[in-house]
Each structure stands twice: as structure tokens, then as C-alpha cells.
Enzyme design. Structure first.
Site, PDB file in Angstrom:
ATOM      1  N   GLY A 199       0.812  -1.217   0.000  1.00 48.78           N
ATOM      2  CA  GLY A 199       0.000   0.000   0.000  1.00 48.78           C
ATOM      3  C   GLY A 199       0.838   1.255   0.000  1.00 48.78           C
ATOM      4  O   GLY A 199       2.060   1.195  -0.141  1.00 48.78           O
ATOM      5  N   ASP A 228       9.053  -8.747   8.152  1.00 48.28           N
ATOM      6  CA  ASP A 228       9.553  -7.829   7.119  1.00 48.28           C
ATOM      7  C   ASP A 228      10.671  -6.950   7.680  1.00 48.28           C
ATOM      8  O   ASP A 228      10.684  -5.743   7.469  1.00 48.28           O
ATOM      9  CB  ASP A 228       8.385  -6.974   6.601  1.00 48.28           C
ATOM     10  CG  ASP A 228       8.676  -6.388   5.219  1.00 48.28           C
ATOM     11  OD1 ASP A 228       9.633  -6.849   4.560  1.00 48.28           O
ATOM     12  OD2 ASP A 228       7.961  -5.458   4.811  1.00 48.28           O
TER      13      ASP A 228
HETATM   14  P1  ADP Z   1       7.931  -0.752   2.219  1.00 44.47           P
HETATM   15  O1  ADP Z   1       6.832  -1.741   2.067  1.00 44.47           O
HETATM   16  O2  ADP Z   1       8.938  -0.793   1.126  1.00 44.47           O
HETATM   17  O3  ADP Z   1       8.526  -0.847   3.592  1.00 44.47           O
HETATM   18  P2  ADP Z   1       6.513   1.562   3.144  1.00 44.47           P
HETATM   19  O4  ADP Z   1       5.171   1.877   2.612  1.00 44.47           O
HETATM   20  O5  ADP Z   1       6.623   0.963   4.483  1.00 44.47           O
HETATM   21  O6  ADP Z   1       7.283   0.685   2.070  1.00 44.47           O
HETATM   22  O7  ADP Z   1       7.373   2.872   3.165  1.00 44.47           O
HETATM   23  C1  ADP Z   1       7.522   3.711   2.072  1.00 44.47           C
HETATM   24  C2  ADP Z   1       8.493   4.823   2.437  1.00 44.47           C
HETATM   25  O8  ADP Z   1       7.967   5.556   3.533  1.00 44.47           O
HETATM   26  C3  ADP Z   1       9.863   4.348   2.861  1.00 44.47           C
HETATM   27  O9  ADP Z   1      10.841   5.202   2.285  1.00 44.47           O
HETATM   28  C4  ADP Z   1       9.885   4.509   4.345  1.00 44.47           C
HETATM   29  O10 ADP Z   1      11.179   4.858   4.796  1.00 44.47           O
HETATM   30  C5  ADP Z   1       8.902   5.640   4.584  1.00 44.47           C
HETATM   31  N1  ADP Z   1       8.184   5.457   5.864  1.00 44.47           N
HETATM   32  C6  ADP Z   1       7.321   4.463   6.173  1.00 44.47           C
HETATM   33  N2  ADP Z   1       6.850   4.577   7.433  1.00 44.47           N
HETATM   34  C7  ADP Z   1       7.460   5.686   7.940  1.00 44.47           C
HETATM   35  C8  ADP Z   1       7.415   6.356   9.212  1.00 44.47           C
HETATM   36  N3  ADP Z   1       6.637   5.906  10.222  1.00 44.47           N
HETATM   37  N4  ADP Z   1       8.171   7.464   9.383  1.00 44.47           N
HETATM   38  C9  ADP Z   1       8.947   7.922   8.392  1.00 44.47           C
HETATM   39  N5  ADP Z   1       9.047   7.355   7.181  1.00 44.47           N
HETATM   40  C10 ADP Z   1       8.312   6.239   6.934  1.00 44.47           C
END
Ligand code: ADP
Ligand code: MG
Length: 362
Positions: free
Chosen positions: A16, A128
């Protein structure tokens, strides 16, 4: 969503979108994960909701705080704290080849372990762990994010995720189509530790087939001798091909060179809560029943080990290769039936004689 103002999309994750938002109420920034659940079966959707309820109860200084969740237009939204310091993957890349100090690595590593201990002690698997899911707050504290969500995916989605997403953290057992277990999280933890030490992935290849082959049986380039024996030896333990031979997160945290850092990051209350017990939490089919309240067991994700992807079969990799590599095996690795465990308690060390057969996973 009307409680939040969208700032920008910060990523399109494997399951997502991740959106940076600002809460209308307090002006604080949060990250909202948007997961499309409209195509899920009723059972999967229910499982997702249960899973989110578990996540909502996870409170730990080294775990990204989940604020709330809600459903709208076929999507499940999970609101969590925004980690301003970015993720560990970006931090590693920003080094431009300059190695981190051992002190820095171990300070980060122990915090990741504390987060993982909190999860594993509650019989939840992360599924993960990767440097992109490990965040830094403004003050430099490590926070593990995105755990548990992966569990709500079915195996088809998980295969897609593995192939589209980041396959570097796949463990040998997953490559061989064995069930995911707590030690698969430990393998991924090893991959993260290796990355912090070398700024590179332990297992890399030009295609998925060769990557799977390397994970199952190939060597990994050694880490710099500049790091201590303790650290290098720990890495070789985390990278044991047989999950049973990998240490649990609790035994990692009991190692002296790790244990001595714990109190830097946890309050005495949390140390007392997490370290002053002798129940050896077990996973998988051999886990002893009824150690925990029934309700908690039904909520968490240990229940029937889910068969997941068949990457090895898919990529035509023979499944019989079992060559070991890395640090040579000790001739006798049998486990004692009785074992003395050193347990950290507030104010000192306590030795506990465990009269219990310690069965590790699988
Ligand atoms: P993935 O499934 O590859 O982990 P995410 O949807 O979790 O992808 O994250 C997409 C991007 O958003 C990544 O670059 C991640 O570092 C950033 N991100 C996700 N959650 C957070 C958070 N709580 N705070 C800061 N950055 C976030
Ligand atoms: Mg993520």
C-alpha cells in the site's frame, strides 16, 4: 481521513501507500499506511482487523507508535508516528562507503533487538525486517516499523511482495519453502547487522535464481577485521543456515557485549518487565501450550505456521543443496537438556537453572 491533511505521499510500499499527513487537531505529522482490503476475502479482512488490534497494543520505545486505524472506501488506514530521521537504509547509503563505528552499530543493533524481543515475547513475528523498515527518530532513537502487517497478506501476495520488494532478507528456509518462523526474523536481523557493518547486502546476485542459490548455500563476503570478534562471531551465528542453530532474540540480548548496552535504552521498569522472567518463549508446532492467556494466543500470529512462497521452486533452484558455509560447524552442537541461563535483572545478574528442554523453533 477528514481528521488529517495530506502533506505528501512518501512511498508506495509493497502492501500500500505511505502518506505523510498533518493532524488537524494538534498539527502533528503522522504517517498513514493505506492498505486496500476491498479485494481480500472476508476471512482475510477479519484477520487484518485482528492484526491491527494487536499492533495497536504494541507500545515500546523502539517500535514505531501506532496511533489509530480506521476503514474508508475499501481501504484500511493505519496511523503511526512519523520518524523524522528517515530509515536506516538511507542512513547507510549516506555513508558513501565510510564504515560506522562498532559502538554506533551495537547501539543501533541492541535497540532493534529490544524491539524484536518485545514482539517475539508476545509471539508475534515481524516478517519484514529490513533496513528500510527501521527508522530513526529526531533524537536518533531506533524504531522498528511495519511489523505484523505482512501477516495479513495471503501467500500469493507474499510471493509478489518478495519478488517485487526486497528479496535480500529472504532466509534459507523460506527459499526452501519451509514455514516462516521466529528464526526467519533472526536471519533478517543478521542481514541488517551485516548491512550496518559493510554498508552492503550480505547476499546479492544479478537475478532471483542466483540470489536464492547464494542464500541457500553461498558464502558472504567477510566483514572488516576492524570489528571485534564478538560482533563477527554473532553475525556468523545469525547466518546459520539451519534456523534451529540461530540464537533467539533473548539469547542475543543475554550476550555480555550486547547485554551491557540494554540499560542505555530501556527504563528500569521496562528492563524489569522484559528481562525478569524465566519463561523461554517458544514458537512453532513444538511450542508449549497455555503459557499465556488463551485470548492473547488467538490474537497473535504464531498459529498454524503459514506456508508461504516457493521462490526456490519458482526459480528452478534445486531444493536439496545443504552445503554449509561461513564459520565452520562445531563437531558437537547437541543441546543440553538442562541449561544454566544468565538473566539480566535490575541491579545485577541472576543465574537461573532451567530444568526445561529448550526446544528452538521449527
Ligand atoms: P515498504 O513496504 O517498502 O517498507 P513503506 O510503505 O513501508 O514501504 O514505506 C515507504 C516509504 O515511507 C519508505 O521510504 C519509508 O522509509 C517511509 N516510511 C514508512 N513509514 C514511515 C514512518 N513511520 N516514518 C517515516 N518514514 C516512513
Ligand atoms: Mg515499510
Amino acid at each position: 481521513m477528514d481528521k488529517y491533511i495530506k502533506v505528501r505521499k512518501i512511498g508506495e510500499g509493497s502492501f500500500g501507500k505511505a502518506i505523510l499527513v498533518k493532524a488537524k487537531e494538534d498539527g502533528q505529522q503522522y504517517v498513514i499506511k493505506e492498505i486496500n482490503i476491498s479485494k481480500m476475502s472476508n476471512k482475510e479482512r477479519e484477520e487484518s482487523r485482528r492484526e491491527v488490534a494487536v499492533l495497536a497494543n504494541m507500545k515500546h520505545p523502539n517500535i514505531v507508535l501506532y496511533r489509530e486505524s480506521f476503514e474508508e472506501n475499501g481501504c484500511l488506514y493505519i496511523v503511526m508516528d512519523y520518524c523524522e530521521g528517515g530509515d536506516l537504509f538511507k542512513k547507510i547509503n549516506a555513508q558513501k562507503g565510510i564504515l560506522f563505528s562498532e559502538d554506533q552499530i551495537l547501539d543501533w543493533f541492541v535497540q532493534i533487538c529490544l524491539a524484536l524481543k518485545h514482539i517475539h515475547d508476545r509471539k508475534i513475528l515481524h516478517r519484514d525486517i529490513k533496513s528500510q523498515n527501521i527508522f530513526l527518530t529526531k533524537d536518533g532513537t531506533i524504531q522498528l516499523g511495519d511489523f505484523g502487517i505482512a501477516r495479513v497478506l495471503n501467500s500469493t501476495a507474499e510471493l509478489a511482495r518478495t519478488c517485487i520488494g526486497t528479496p535480500y532478507y529472504l532466509s534459507p528456509e523460506i527459499c526452501q519453502n519451509k514455514p516462516y518462523n521466529n528464526k526467519s526474523d533472526i536471519w533478517a536481523l543478521g542481514c541488517v547487522l551485516y548491512e550496518m557493518c559493510t554498508l552492503k547486502h550480505a547476499f546479492e546476485a544479478g537475478n532471483m535464481k542466483n540470489l536464492v542459490l547464494k542464500i541457500i548455500s553461498g558464502p558472504f563476503p567477510p566483514v572488516s577485521m576492524h570489528y571485534s570478534y564478538d560482533l563477527r562471531n554473532l553475525l556468523s551465528q545469525l547466518f546459520k543456515r539451519n534456523p534451529r542453530n540461530r540464537p533467539s532474540v533473548n539469547s542475543i540480548l543475554e550476550k555480555n557485549f550486547i547485554a551491557k548496552r540494554v540499560e542505555k535504552f530501556l527504563t528500569p521498569e521496562l528492563i524489569a518487565e522484559g528481562f525478569n522472567h524465566k519463561i523461554f518463549h517458544k514458537f512453532g508446532p513444538h511450542a508449549s501450550p497455555a503459557k499465556r492467556p488463551v485470548q492473547e494466543q488467538t490474537l497473535t500470529s504464531v498459529a498454524p505456521a503459514q506456508k508461504i512462497t516457493k521462490p526456490a521452486a519458482k526459480y528452478g533452484v534445486p531444493l536439496t543443496i545443504r552445503k554449509s558455509c561461513g564459520v565452520p560447524k562445531k563437531p558437537n552442537e547437541k543441546k543440553p537438556l538442562t541449561k544454566i541461563r544468565q538473566v539480566r535483572i535490575v541491579g545485577g545478574w541472576k543465574f537461573i537453572l532451567e530444568m526445561q528442554i529448550i526446544s528452538e523453533v521449527q
